[in-house]
Design a protein around this motif. Sequence first.
Motif, short mmCIF file in Angstrom:
data_model
loop_
_atom_site.label_atom_id
_atom_site.label_comp_id
_atom_site.label_asym_id
_atom_site.label_seq_id
_atom_site.Cartn_x
_atom_site.Cartn_y
_atom_site.Cartn_z
N VAL A 57 0.84 -1.20 0.00
CA VAL A 57 0.00 0.00 0.00
C VAL A 57 0.88 1.25 0.00
O VAL A 57 0.86 2.03 -0.94
CB VAL A 57 -0.95 0.03 1.22
CG1 VAL A 57 -1.74 1.33 1.26
CG2 VAL A 57 -1.89 -1.16 1.20
N LEU A 58 1.68 1.41 1.03
CA LEU A 58 2.56 2.58 1.14
C LEU A 58 3.97 2.29 0.67
O LEU A 58 4.75 3.20 0.43
CB LEU A 58 2.63 3.06 2.60
CG LEU A 58 1.32 3.56 3.20
CD1 LEU A 58 1.57 4.01 4.64
CD2 LEU A 58 0.74 4.70 2.38
N ARG A 59 4.31 1.01 0.56
CA ARG A 59 5.67 0.61 0.23
C ARG A 59 5.65 -0.77 -0.42
O ARG A 59 4.66 -1.47 -0.35
CB ARG A 59 6.52 0.58 1.51
CG ARG A 59 5.91 -0.30 2.59
CD ARG A 59 6.65 -0.22 3.91
NE ARG A 59 6.41 1.01 4.60
CZ ARG A 59 5.40 1.21 5.46
NH1 ARG A 59 4.52 0.24 5.70
NH2 ARG A 59 5.24 2.34 6.07
N ILE A 101 1.39 -4.56 8.79
CA ILE A 101 0.76 -5.59 9.62
C ILE A 101 0.06 -6.59 8.69
O ILE A 101 -0.43 -6.24 7.62
CB ILE A 101 -0.23 -4.95 10.63
CG1 ILE A 101 -0.45 -5.88 11.82
CG2 ILE A 101 -1.54 -4.57 9.98
CD1 ILE A 101 -1.08 -5.20 13.03
N ALA A 102 0.10 -7.86 9.10
CA ALA A 102 -0.53 -8.93 8.32
C ALA A 102 -1.81 -9.38 9.01
O ALA A 102 -1.89 -9.42 10.24
CB ALA A 102 0.44 -10.12 8.20
N VAL A 103 -2.80 -9.73 8.19
CA VAL A 103 -4.09 -10.18 8.72
C VAL A 103 -4.48 -11.50 8.06
O VAL A 103 -3.95 -11.87 7.01
CB VAL A 103 -5.19 -9.13 8.49
CG1 VAL A 103 -4.84 -7.82 9.18
CG2 VAL A 103 -5.43 -8.90 6.99
N ILE A 162 -0.46 -0.56 9.42
CA ILE A 162 -1.32 -0.58 8.24
C ILE A 162 -1.31 -1.96 7.61
O ILE A 162 -0.26 -2.62 7.55
CB ILE A 162 -0.86 0.50 7.22
CG1 ILE A 162 -1.86 0.62 6.07
CG2 ILE A 162 0.55 0.20 6.70
CD1 ILE A 162 -1.62 1.83 5.18
N VAL A 163 -2.47 -2.42 7.18
CA VAL A 163 -2.57 -3.74 6.55
C VAL A 163 -1.91 -3.70 5.18
O VAL A 163 -2.35 -2.99 4.27
CB VAL A 163 -4.04 -4.18 6.42
CG1 VAL A 163 -4.12 -5.52 5.68
CG2 VAL A 163 -4.70 -4.29 7.79
N GLU A 164 -0.81 -4.47 5.05
CA GLU A 164 -0.09 -4.59 3.79
C GLU A 164 0.32 -6.03 3.51
O GLU A 164 1.10 -6.29 2.60
CB GLU A 164 1.16 -3.72 3.78
CG GLU A 164 0.92 -2.23 3.83
CD GLU A 164 2.19 -1.42 3.66
OE1 GLU A 164 2.23 -0.57 2.76
OE2 GLU A 164 3.15 -1.65 4.43
N ASP A 165 -0.15 -6.96 4.32
CA ASP A 165 0.30 -8.33 4.17
C ASP A 165 -0.77 -9.28 4.68
O ASP A 165 -1.73 -8.85 5.35
CB ASP A 165 1.61 -8.54 4.93
CG ASP A 165 2.46 -9.64 4.32
OD1 ASP A 165 1.99 -10.33 3.40
OD2 ASP A 165 3.60 -9.82 4.77
#
Length: 202
Positions: free
Chosen positions: A77-79, A94-96, A125-128
Amino acid sequence: MRVKSSKLILATATCLSLSACVETPVSRAQNLDARVDSPTLTSAQPAETSKNFSIYLTGYTYWDNTPPGSAAIARPVLRQRAGGTGSWRSPITIAVGHSIVNGRQTLDYPEGTRFYLPRLRKYAIVEDVCGDGPTPQGGPCHTGHNGHPWLDIWIGGKDVSPQESDACARRITAVQTAIINPPRDLPVQEGEIATGGCQVFL
């Protein structure tokens, strides 16, 4: 797509982000269907609604990611790689958990969802994603831990040993409060978790 792994460090399972949730040390998970008090983003709940709720937080590192020795993530998302300092502008990856139904993957919380973790004083932030196999919804990343949604935060650790990274993951693992869609002005302790002293507050 290759996704990252998360080694859960609690006392019962290891979860690889979009790779594997294996019963061993700790497990991380989410069960949006079985929880009553855990917020999810739906049409009935505006995306900007801020809410406190209890989660089970674990951490994954550079050393136990999938593939090992990397900062690869599944939903940038951001990276393009896991990272962040914990500030509002630079929340930590963060992974969910997620589910796959009829070949369609659905994250328990959409990518880009932000959380604030008071015990770490970090924004995330959710990115994984966390979980593996054709039915990840059956694993701890999605089903949760004792009724709490499971979130797995990036600890980093490239510049410290695998043993130190694991010790840090164990230190932060606990049922704790999180704020979904948090305000921007909460106290922050910036820096990578593993190399920043692995501090916990409260």
